[in-house]
Design an enzyme around this catalytic site. Structure first.
Site, PDB file in Angstrom:
ATOM      1  N   CYS A  79       0.850  -1.134   0.125  1.00  0.00           N
ATOM      2  CA  CYS A  79      -0.002   0.002  -0.017  1.00  0.00           C
ATOM      3  C   CYS A  79       0.858   1.242   0.015  1.00  0.00           C
ATOM      4  O   CYS A  79       1.576   1.397  -1.097  1.00  0.00           O
ATOM      5  CB  CYS A  79      -1.023   0.010   1.222  1.00  0.00           C
ATOM      6  SG  CYS A  79      -2.489   1.190   0.813  1.00  0.00           S
ATOM      7  N   HIS A 181      -3.668  -4.600  -0.181  1.00  0.00           N
ATOM      8  CA  HIS A 181      -3.505  -5.393   1.282  1.00  0.00           C
ATOM      9  C   HIS A 181      -3.370  -6.882   1.090  1.00  0.00           C
ATOM     10  O   HIS A 181      -4.293  -7.274   1.064  1.00  0.00           O
ATOM     11  CB  HIS A 181      -4.261  -4.756   2.564  1.00  0.00           C
ATOM     12  CG  HIS A 181      -4.023  -3.333   2.743  1.00  0.00           C
ATOM     13  ND1 HIS A 181      -2.826  -3.018   3.640  1.00  0.00           N
ATOM     14  CD2 HIS A 181      -4.431  -2.223   2.429  1.00  0.00           C
ATOM     15  CE1 HIS A 181      -2.911  -1.859   3.744  1.00  0.00           C
ATOM     16  NE2 HIS A 181      -3.902  -1.374   3.132  1.00  0.00           N
ATOM     17  N   GLU A 183      -2.438  -9.126   2.996  1.00  0.00           N
ATOM     18  CA  GLU A 183      -2.794  -9.559   4.338  1.00  0.00           C
ATOM     19  C   GLU A 183      -4.289  -9.523   4.552  1.00  0.00           C
ATOM     20  O   GLU A 183      -4.845 -10.298   5.384  1.00  0.00           O
ATOM     21  CB  GLU A 183      -2.138  -9.113   5.503  1.00  0.00           C
ATOM     22  CG  GLU A 183      -2.744  -7.678   5.791  1.00  0.00           C
ATOM     23  CD  GLU A 183      -2.243  -6.714   4.970  1.00  0.00           C
ATOM     24  OE1 GLU A 183      -2.446  -5.364   5.219  1.00  0.00           O
ATOM     25  OE2 GLU A 183      -1.624  -6.794   3.733  1.00  0.00           O
TER      26      GLU A 183
END
Length: 201
Positions: A79, A181, A183
């Site tokens: 990001c 992102h 994750e």
């Protein structure tokens, strides 16, 4: 060991947890000397470009990041972390980045809803190792109000469309950036993080 650079960004624990779940050894660190002991680096990011660069300077991370990248260690920017790789950002002013990649960071057009937030598709660009693990048009999770305009489009492995073509994954040699992102991107994000972790020699 993968060093996750702690300069006050907000998504450290989720990135750490995702890499640990994949079996990778990690360490969250605010000590620039630790980067020299690591096999790979992660530069996460949530927040404003200038604040992030100020913190990296204050913690003496700038030289250690550049020296470890020049030594060939894989680095992943997530990001804002991806945006920091570039030369310049126009987020609330004009600020200098790490200069690891050529290009600048600009705001989305005023007519578009910002931030660009939610799930969006990955559209193939330059061929890469990620194409072996991704299906066509997989979705990942974005949250950002600024995007990269790269000088070298051949470094863009995947794009996404948000009124303009937005670089979603970039790669130049050992430098990898993801505007989304991973994750927070479910199984697709896990596959991408696994490929990054496996770049460790």
């Amino acid at each position: 060991m993968i060093a996750i650079i702690d300069y006050g960004a907000g998504n450290l624990k989720s990135v750490n947890h995702a890499l640990n779940d994949l079996g990778f050894q990690t360490e969250i660190t605010d000590n620039p000397k630790k980067l020299y002991e690591a096999d790979a680096l992660v530069l996460p990011g949530v927040g404003a470009f200038k604040d992030a660069m100020d913190q990296l300077h204050a913690l003496n991370f700038i030289d250690s990041i550049k020296e470890n990248v020049q030594a060939g260690k894989p680095i992943l920017g997530i990001c804002l972390g991806l945006q920091l790789f570039y030369e310049k950002s126009y987020e609330h002013g004009e600020w200098t980045g790490l200069g690891l990649l050529e290009g600048e960071v600009v705001r989305f057009d005023q007519q578009l809803k910002v931030p660009h937030m939610g799930w969006n598709q990955l559209v193939e660009g330059t061929n890469s190792c990620f194409h072996e693990v991704l299906q066509k048009n997989e979705y990942v999770y974005f949250v950002h109000s600024y995007y990269v305009k790269p000088k070298n489009v051949d470094e863009v492995l995947y794009w996404t469309d948000y009124g303009v073509k937005v670089p979603a994954i970039v790669k130049k040699e050992n430098i990898i950036g993801m505007q989304f992102h991973p994750e927070k991107s479910g199984d697709t994000g896990k596959k991408l993080l696994k490929v990054f972790g496996e770049l460790i020699k």
